[in-house]
Scaffold this active site. Structure first.
Site, PDB file in Angstrom:
ATOM      1  N   GLU A 142       0.866  -1.166   0.000  1.00 58.70           N
ATOM      2  CA  GLU A 142       0.000   0.000   0.000  1.00 58.70           C
ATOM      3  C   GLU A 142       0.903   1.216   0.000  1.00 58.70           C
ATOM      4  O   GLU A 142       1.727   1.389   0.908  1.00 58.70           O
ATOM      5  CB  GLU A 142      -0.914   0.034   1.221  1.00 58.70           C
ATOM      6  CG  GLU A 142      -1.875   1.211   1.189  1.00 58.70           C
ATOM      7  CD  GLU A 142      -2.711   1.326   2.441  1.00 58.70           C
ATOM      8  OE1 GLU A 142      -2.590   2.353   3.137  1.00 58.70           O
ATOM      9  OE2 GLU A 142      -3.469   0.383   2.728  1.00 58.70           O
TER      10      GLU A 142
ATOM     11  N   CYS B 183      -2.463   7.360   4.800  1.00 59.24           N
ATOM     12  CA  CYS B 183      -2.408   7.129   3.353  1.00 59.24           C
ATOM     13  C   CYS B 183      -3.742   7.373   2.675  1.00 59.24           C
ATOM     14  O   CYS B 183      -3.783   7.741   1.501  1.00 59.24           O
ATOM     15  CB  CYS B 183      -1.948   5.695   3.075  1.00 59.24           C
ATOM     16  SG  CYS B 183      -0.265   5.324   3.596  1.00 59.24           S
TER      17      CYS B 183
END
Length: 489
Positions: free
Chosen positions: A230, A264
């Site tokens: 990720e 994120c």
């Protein structure tokens, strides 16, 4: 804990003793591999019970973990508690889901009745996890939980700024019944320890920047091992004309400034329909200016991870202002609170040549643009190299239609990010430059396994040398395929 007491403390090789770092990683992998061989034969029910106990221990020690996370990261306590909840629900989900995913599954064979085919799932071996500082419990342990339940061992490298959270998480795993050698925590820099993990692991899980992710993916490709990551995001939020602007403003404040923007999947750009833009912006600015900043339970926004990162965030804002942007809220450091605090910031009129227009800031900074209609909004949402998370506010039926055109791994409707993230039965990950692979969902566990197909042929041979039959058999097989097409529609 992860490294035996006989080894020197990580501080020695964290500051440049590369040889000691390599030796420690080698020891960690040797120990983990030996433990994994026994763990792979441990009944799945027994493995799952360990992680259900871990679920309970994480919740029982929630106050201690919140304090530890807060001390290492500076985040507000309620954001630290999010990590506790995430690890608990991840452990519970995979404990219950593992049986369905890992038990050998009967699938359709080559010939009905005559062929019995099963798919088995075997563990990869030793999984390397390289975790970031922004979520030192969630992003270190949740990925490890899935890998361990699947039968693997794990060697984890936490960020050098947040090692104590990972070590405490390991202690609680052992207390829950996990064999101590199975989960190794190795501290050190990415340049030394991280690289040694990449060289030795059987699968690599990474959370961090896109630039580093590209390098690690190339290294994993050279070794032909599995890789999941990720990576970065420049996540958009779209306010439709059908949205209640006050509700959307409250949601945007949470989406942009939770964890001080060091997330994120947090929002860094907002597109708002002209029909509701004035009310939305007025409410959003007012809410942002009222946010409570500090480290306590009653505070909305904590500090950044370091003074260096605060300077980086400030540089983004000053660059945008110098190029014509206007600050509507924040836009400044808060030295009266400490050298790592930065005010939640809203910008408008940000030009495309400003660094923050396309680059990830990873801080409490967002810019707002007015758009005419959902088509323009979606076009701007997709105008990025990233595709991690997105948020849409408006009437649900309309928002679902719009969501189908958004290029992102998760799209939240009338929520910023938590609805998709907390849906443990659904995959979570990025499109484009935001990552490869998925965490959560079935894929979040199955990626740590190798598929083995076992097929037994009975009664009727499929052919081969000496099978005989010639053209009559070929004609019969062709007829069977035609019939099968009709039966399987």
């Amino acid at each position: 804990m992860g490294i035996r007491a006989g080894w020197k403390s990580s501080a020695a090789w964290r500051h440049g003793d590369a040889n000691l770092g390599c030796m420690s990683v080698q020891h960690a992998f040797d120990t983990a591999r030996a433990a994994q061989r026994a763990w792979a034969t441990t009944p799945l029910r027994q493995r799952s019970r360990i992680f259900l106990r871990y679920h309970d221990l994480i919740l029982a020690h929630r106050d201690e973990l919140v304090d530890l996370i807060q001390q290492e990261t500076g985040k507000a306590k309620h954001n630290a508690f999010d990590e506790v909840m995430d690890v608990a629900i991840t452990a519970r989900h995979y404990s219950y889901r593992a049986k369905a995913l890992l038990t050998p599954a009967r699938v359709r064979g080559a010939m009905p009745v005559a062929t019995r085919t099963e798919v088995h799932r075997a563990p990869k071996g030793v999984v390397g996890v390289i975790a970031p500082w922004n979520y030192p419990l969630s992003l270190a342990v949740s990925d490890a939980v899935a890998a361990l339940i699947a039968g693997n061992a794990v060697v984890l490298k936490p960020d050098t700024q947040t090692p104590r959270t990972a070590q405490r998480a390991h202690q609680l795993l052992v207390q829950a019944g996990l064999p101590a050698d199975l989960f190794q925590v190795v501290e050190g820099s990415g340049r030394t320890v991280g690289q040694e993990i990449v060289k030795r692991c059987d699968f690599l899980m990474f959370t961090g920047s896109t630039a580093t992710g590209r390098k690690l993916a190339a290294q994993a490709g050279e070794r032909l091992i599995g890789f999941s990551a990720e990576l970065g995001g420049k996540n958009p939020l779209l306010v439709l004309a059908s949205a209640d602007p006050e509700t959307a403003a409250r949601g945007a404040a949470d989406a942009c400034f939770s964890n001080t923007g060091q997330l994120c999947i947090s929002v860094e750009r907002i597109y708002v329909d002209r029909a509701v833009a004035e009310v939305f912006l007025e409410q959003f600015v007012a809410l942002t200016k009222r946010l409570r900043i500090g480290h306590g339970w009653g505070d909305d926004v904590g500090s950044l991870i370091s003074a260096e990162h605060r300077s980086r965030v400030d540089a983004f804002v000053h660059d945008a202002v110098d190029k014509g942007a206007t600050v509507l809220a924040g836009g400044e450091a808060l030295p009266q609170l400490g050298d790592t605090f930065y005010a939640p910031t809203i910008l408008v009129d940000v030009p495309e040549d400003a660094d923050l227009y396309r680059k990830e800031v990873f801080g409490p900074v967002v810019y707002v643009e007015v758009v005419d209609g959902p088509e323009v909004g979606v076009e701007k949402m997709n105008d990025t190299d990233y595709g991690l998370n997105a948020s849409i506010w408006g009437a649900e039926d309309e928002a679902r239609v719009v969501a189908a055109h958004v290029h992102a791994g998760t799209v939240n409707i009338n929520e910023g990010y938590a609805a998709a993230w907390a849906s443990m039965d659904a995959p979570m990950g990025g499109w484009k430059q935001s990552g490869v692979g998925r965490r959560h969902g079935d894929e979040g566990l199955l990626k740590y396994t190798e598929a083995r197909t076992v097929a037994a042929q009975r009664y009727v041979p499929l052919g081969g040398v000496g099978a005989g039959g010639g053209k009559p058999v070929a004609d019969a097989m062709a007829l069977a395929l035609r019939l099968g097409k009709r039966l399987l529609r």
